[in-house]
Design a protein around this motif. Sequence first.
Motif, PDB file in Angstrom:
ATOM      1  N   MET A   4       8.123   4.370  12.558  1.00 44.08           N
ATOM      2  CA  MET A   4       7.865   3.530  11.398  1.00 44.08           C
ATOM      3  C   MET A   4       8.356   4.227  10.131  1.00 44.08           C
ATOM      4  N   LYS A   5       8.677   3.432   9.160  1.00 47.49           N
ATOM      5  CA  LYS A   5       9.207   3.934   7.899  1.00 47.49           C
ATOM      6  C   LYS A   5       8.093   4.480   7.014  1.00 47.49           C
ATOM      7  N   LYS A   6       8.264   5.705   6.513  1.00 45.44           N
ATOM      8  CA  LYS A   6       7.294   6.283   5.585  1.00 45.44           C
ATOM      9  C   LYS A   6       7.614   5.751   4.196  1.00 45.44           C
ATOM     10  N   THR A   7       6.587   5.215   3.557  1.00 45.37           N
ATOM     11  CA  THR A   7       6.776   4.538   2.278  1.00 45.37           C
ATOM     12  C   THR A   7       5.972   5.216   1.184  1.00 45.37           C
ATOM     13  N   LEU A   8       6.612   5.468   0.063  1.00 42.78           N
ATOM     14  CA  LEU A   8       5.950   5.985  -1.123  1.00 42.78           C
ATOM     15  C   LEU A   8       5.708   4.811  -2.061  1.00 42.78           C
ATOM     16  N   ILE A   9       4.457   4.617  -2.428  1.00 45.20           N
ATOM     17  CA  ILE A   9       4.076   3.532  -3.330  1.00 45.20           C
ATOM     18  C   ILE A   9       3.940   4.128  -4.725  1.00 45.20           C
ATOM     19  N   LEU A  10       4.912   3.850  -5.569  1.00 44.11           N
ATOM     20  CA  LEU A  10       4.911   4.388  -6.932  1.00 44.11           C
ATOM     21  C   LEU A  10       4.257   3.373  -7.858  1.00 44.11           C
ATOM     22  N   GLY A  11       3.087   3.769  -8.379  1.00 45.24           N
ATOM     23  CA  GLY A  11       2.274   2.862  -9.173  1.00 45.24           C
ATOM     24  C   GLY A  11       1.065   2.409  -8.369  1.00 45.24           C
ATOM     25  N   ALA A  12       0.645   3.260  -7.415  1.00 45.83           N
ATOM     26  CA  ALA A  12      -0.512   2.946  -6.573  1.00 45.83           C
ATOM     27  C   ALA A  12      -1.752   2.751  -7.439  1.00 45.83           C
ATOM     28  N   SER A  13      -2.604   1.830  -7.015  1.00 45.77           N
ATOM     29  CA  SER A  13      -3.811   1.490  -7.766  1.00 45.77           C
ATOM     30  C   SER A  13      -4.981   1.270  -6.817  1.00 45.77           C
ATOM     31  N   THR A  14      -6.180   1.648  -7.293  1.00 42.19           N
ATOM     32  CA  THR A  14      -7.401   1.397  -6.520  1.00 42.19           C
ATOM     33  C   THR A  14      -7.963   0.010  -6.796  1.00 42.19           C
ATOM     34  N   ASN A  15      -7.323  -0.751  -7.654  1.00 42.20           N
ATOM     35  CA  ASN A  15      -7.774  -2.093  -8.016  1.00 42.20           C
ATOM     36  C   ASN A  15      -7.348  -3.084  -6.925  1.00 42.20           C
ATOM     37  N   PRO A  16      -8.317  -3.680  -6.210  1.00 44.89           N
ATOM     38  CA  PRO A  16      -7.981  -4.603  -5.116  1.00 44.89           C
ATOM     39  C   PRO A  16      -7.188  -5.838  -5.548  1.00 44.89           C
ATOM     40  N   ALA A  17      -7.123  -6.108  -6.837  1.00 45.54           N
ATOM     41  CA  ALA A  17      -6.361  -7.257  -7.328  1.00 45.54           C
ATOM     42  C   ALA A  17      -4.880  -6.916  -7.540  1.00 45.54           C
ATOM     43  N   ARG A  18      -4.524  -5.657  -7.458  1.00 46.81           N
ATOM     44  CA  ARG A  18      -3.135  -5.225  -7.682  1.00 46.81           C
ATOM     45  C   ARG A  18      -2.313  -5.333  -6.399  1.00 46.81           C
ATOM     46  N   TYR A  19      -1.063  -5.715  -6.557  1.00 52.03           N
ATOM     47  CA  TYR A  19      -0.180  -5.837  -5.401  1.00 52.03           C
ATOM     48  C   TYR A  19       0.047  -4.491  -4.722  1.00 52.03           C
ATOM     49  N   SER A  20       0.091  -3.405  -5.485  1.00 49.54           N
ATOM     50  CA  SER A  20       0.281  -2.086  -4.871  1.00 49.54           C
ATOM     51  C   SER A  20      -0.864  -1.761  -3.915  1.00 49.54           C
ATOM     52  N   TYR A  21      -2.063  -2.184  -4.253  1.00 49.89           N
ATOM     53  CA  TYR A  21      -3.237  -1.987  -3.389  1.00 49.89           C
ATOM     54  C   TYR A  21      -3.084  -2.801  -2.103  1.00 49.89           C
ATOM     55  N   LEU A  22      -2.699  -4.057  -2.248  1.00 52.01           N
ATOM     56  CA  LEU A  22      -2.516  -4.935  -1.094  1.00 52.01           C
ATOM     57  C   LEU A  22      -1.423  -4.409  -0.165  1.00 52.01           C
ATOM     58  N   VAL A  23      -0.330  -3.941  -0.754  1.00 54.79           N
ATOM     59  CA  VAL A  23       0.787  -3.430   0.037  1.00 54.79           C
ATOM     60  C   VAL A  23       0.387  -2.160   0.776  1.00 54.79           C
ATOM     61  N   ALA A  24      -0.331  -1.271   0.111  1.00 53.34           N
ATOM     62  CA  ALA A  24      -0.763  -0.034   0.773  1.00 53.34           C
ATOM     63  C   ALA A  24      -1.566  -0.363   2.027  1.00 53.34           C
ATOM     64  N   ASN A  25      -2.504  -1.257   1.909  1.00 55.16           N
ATOM     65  CA  ASN A  25      -3.338  -1.633   3.046  1.00 55.16           C
ATOM     66  C   ASN A  25      -2.539  -2.337   4.136  1.00 55.16           C
TER      67      ASN A  25
END
Length: 119
Positions: free
Chosen positions: A1-22
Motif C-alpha cells: 500500500m502507498k504511504k501517504t503524508l497528510i500535510l495539514g492534518a487536523s483533529t477536527n472531525p469536520a475537516r477533510y484531512s481528518y476524514l481522509v486520514a481515517n
Amino acid sequence: MKKTLILGASTNPARYSYLVANKLVRKGHAIVNVGRKKGDVAGVTIEPAETIHTDIDTITLYVGPHNQSVYYDYIIATNPKRLIFNPGAENAELLKLAKSKGIETVEACTLVMLNTGQY
C-alpha cells in the motif's frame, strides 16, 4: 500500500484531512500526519514539518496556497512520487516546482479518489 503524508492534518472531525486520514487507515494505507496543532488522527500523532520522511508515495495537501510556501522545501526534500492538490489547495507555483523535480501532480479530491478506487 502507498504511504501517504497528510500535510495539514487536523483533529477536527469536520475537516477533510481528518476524514481522509481515517479512510486511508481503514483501507490499509500507512499515513504520516503533519500539521501545526498537536493531537492524534486515525491513531497517528500529528507531527511538525521537521522530520523528512524518505518513504512517502503521496503527499495529499490540505493547506491553502497562501500558507504553502513555508512547506516548499519540506515537500521537495520528502521527494514523494505524487502530490495531490485537494480543492482549495491549488497553487500554480508549487505545481510547477513539483513538476520540475519529477513529482507527479494531481488536482483532485483525495476522498473522492479513495471512494471511487482511483487512489
